[in-house]
Design a protein around this motif. Structure first.
Motif, mmCIF file in Angstrom:
data_model
loop_
_atom_site.group_PDB
_atom_site.id
_atom_site.type_symbol
_atom_site.label_atom_id
_atom_site.label_comp_id
_atom_site.label_asym_id
_atom_site.label_seq_id
_atom_site.Cartn_x
_atom_site.Cartn_y
_atom_site.Cartn_z
ATOM 1 N N GLU A 190 18.880 -57.344 0.323
ATOM 2 C CA GLU A 190 18.062 -57.322 1.527
ATOM 3 C C GLU A 190 18.692 -58.205 2.601
ATOM 4 O O GLU A 190 19.469 -59.113 2.302
ATOM 5 N N ARG A 191 18.332 -57.909 3.846
ATOM 6 C CA ARG A 191 18.815 -58.740 4.948
ATOM 7 C C ARG A 191 18.192 -60.132 4.823
ATOM 8 O O ARG A 191 16.992 -60.275 4.593
ATOM 9 N N GLU A 192 19.021 -61.155 4.986
ATOM 10 C CA GLU A 192 18.542 -62.522 4.834
ATOM 11 C C GLU A 192 18.956 -63.372 6.025
ATOM 12 O O GLU A 192 20.011 -63.150 6.627
ATOM 13 N N LEU A 193 18.124 -64.342 6.328
ATOM 14 C CA LEU A 193 18.414 -65.272 7.411
ATOM 15 C C LEU A 193 19.500 -66.242 6.967
ATOM 16 O O LEU A 193 19.406 -66.838 5.892
ATOM 17 N N ASP A 225 29.708 -64.600 0.315
ATOM 18 C CA ASP A 225 29.370 -64.537 1.732
ATOM 19 C C ASP A 225 29.686 -63.159 2.324
ATOM 20 O O ASP A 225 29.356 -62.890 3.481
ATOM 21 N N THR A 226 30.327 -62.311 1.541
ATOM 22 C CA THR A 226 30.657 -60.978 2.013
ATOM 23 C C THR A 226 29.388 -60.209 2.390
ATOM 24 O O THR A 226 28.459 -60.098 1.599
ATOM 25 N N ALA A 227 29.343 -59.712 3.611
ATOM 26 C CA ALA A 227 28.154 -59.025 4.114
ATOM 27 C C ALA A 227 28.422 -58.533 5.529
ATOM 28 O O ALA A 227 29.430 -58.896 6.142
ATOM 29 N N VAL A 228 27.506 -57.724 6.025
ATOM 30 C CA VAL A 228 27.466 -57.433 7.452
ATOM 31 C C VAL A 228 26.574 -58.485 8.092
ATOM 32 O O VAL A 228 25.444 -58.710 7.634
ATOM 33 N N TYR A 229 27.089 -59.131 9.120
ATOM 34 C CA TYR A 229 26.367 -60.197 9.802
ATOM 35 C C TYR A 229 25.810 -59.663 11.122
ATOM 36 O O TYR A 229 26.532 -59.034 11.912
ATOM 37 N N TYR A 230 24.532 -59.950 11.338
ATOM 38 C CA TYR A 230 23.826 -59.475 12.528
ATOM 39 C C TYR A 230 23.307 -60.661 13.330
ATOM 40 O O TYR A 230 22.773 -61.613 12.751
ATOM 41 N N CYS A 231 23.406 -60.565 14.632
ATOM 42 C CA CYS A 231 22.744 -61.577 15.454
ATOM 43 C C CYS A 231 21.391 -61.039 15.913
ATOM 44 O O CYS A 231 21.182 -59.822 16.025
ATOM 45 N N ASN A 232 20.510 -61.963 16.139
ATOM 46 C CA ASN A 232 19.130 -61.636 16.484
ATOM 47 C C ASN A 232 18.679 -62.549 17.612
ATOM 48 O O ASN A 232 18.972 -63.748 17.596
ATOM 49 N N ALA A 233 17.979 -61.966 18.570
ATOM 50 C CA ALA A 233 17.397 -62.728 19.672
ATOM 51 C C ALA A 233 15.886 -62.549 19.620
ATOM 52 O O ALA A 233 15.396 -61.409 19.605
ATOM 53 N N GLU A 234 15.178 -63.662 19.577
ATOM 54 C CA GLU A 234 13.726 -63.612 19.465
ATOM 55 C C GLU A 234 13.108 -64.337 20.648
ATOM 56 O O GLU A 234 13.311 -65.544 20.820
ATOM 57 N N GLY A 235 12.343 -63.589 21.450
ATOM 58 C CA GLY A 235 11.661 -64.180 22.580
ATOM 59 C C GLY A 235 10.171 -64.205 22.342
ATOM 60 O O GLY A 235 9.690 -63.808 21.277
ATOM 61 N N PRO A 236 9.416 -64.643 23.325
ATOM 62 C CA PRO A 236 7.960 -64.730 23.140
ATOM 63 C C PRO A 236 7.282 -63.372 22.958
ATOM 64 O O PRO A 236 6.230 -63.297 22.322
ATOM 65 N N TYR A 237 7.881 -62.312 23.465
ATOM 66 C CA TYR A 237 7.242 -61.000 23.388
ATOM 67 C C TYR A 237 8.145 -59.909 22.827
ATOM 68 O O TYR A 237 7.702 -58.770 22.673
ATOM 69 N N SER A 238 9.378 -60.234 22.509
ATOM 70 C CA SER A 238 10.303 -59.193 22.074
ATOM 71 C C SER A 238 11.398 -59.790 21.212
ATOM 72 O O SER A 238 11.649 -60.990 21.247
ATOM 73 N N ALA A 239 12.041 -58.923 20.455
ATOM 74 C CA ALA A 239 13.170 -59.313 19.621
ATOM 75 C C ALA A 239 14.209 -58.200 19.651
ATOM 76 O O ALA A 239 13.860 -57.010 19.758
ATOM 77 N N TYR A 240 15.467 -58.598 19.546
ATOM 78 C CA TYR A 240 16.567 -57.638 19.621
ATOM 79 C C TYR A 240 17.606 -57.962 18.555
ATOM 80 O O TYR A 240 17.768 -59.121 18.159
ATOM 81 N N TRP A 241 18.327 -56.898 18.142
ATOM 82 C CA TRP A 241 19.378 -57.030 17.129
ATOM 83 C C TRP A 241 20.710 -56.553 17.695
ATOM 84 O O TRP A 241 20.767 -55.583 18.459
#
Length: 114
Positions: free
Chosen positions: A43-46, A88-104
Motif C-alpha cells: 500500500e502507499r505509505e507516508l 526503499d525501492t518504490a514509486v515515490y509520489y509528492c503530495n500537496a495538502e491545503g485547507p480545502y484541497s489536495a493534489y498528487w
C-alpha cells in the motif's frame, strides 16, 4: 495545478538520491507537502511530511536517512535520500495538502539494487 516529481533512478544500496517536486498553480507557502511511496504489492505509505511552517515528520523506516525540505522561492519540495536500502525501492509520489484541497504528482521510480 501541477506537481512534477523528478530525480528517481537506479542506485546501489548505500547510495543517495535527491527527489524534487516542482509545483505550480497553488500558493505553495500555504500547503503542507509530503512524500509517499508505493512498492510492488504494498500500500502507499507516508515517507516524510513538512508543514507550511517547516515542521517535519518521518516514517520510522526512513528517519535518520531521509530529509525533507522545501524552497518557497522555487515552489519545490525535496527529499534527500541517503543510505538507501533495497526495501526503499518504490514509486515515490509528492503530495500537496491545503485547507480545502489536495493534489498528487505523477510519481518517480526509485530502484535500489543490493
Amino acid at each position: 495545478v501541477q506537481l512534477q516529481a523528478s530525480g528517481g533512478g537506479l542506485v546501489q544500496a548505500g547510495g543517495s538520491l535527491r527527489l524534487s517536486c516542482a509545483t505550480s498553480g497553488i500558493i505553495f507557502s500555504t500547503y503542507n507537502m509530503a512524500w509517499y511511496r508505493q512498492g510492488s504489492r504494498r500500500e502507499r505509505e507516508l515517507v516524510a511530511h513538512i508543514t507550511s511552517g517547516f515542521m517535519r515528520t518521518y516514517a520510522d523506516s526512513v528517519r535518520g536517512r531521509f530529509t525533507i525540505s522545501r524552497d518557497v522561492g522555487k515552489n519545490t519540495v525535496y527529499l534527500q535520500m541517503n543510505s538507501l536500502k533495497p526495501e526503499d525501492t518504490a514509486v515515490y509520489y509528492c503530495n500537496a495538502e491545503g485547507p480545502y484541497s489536495a493534489y498528487w504528482g505523477q510519481g518517480t521510480q526509485v530502484t535500489v539494487s543490493s
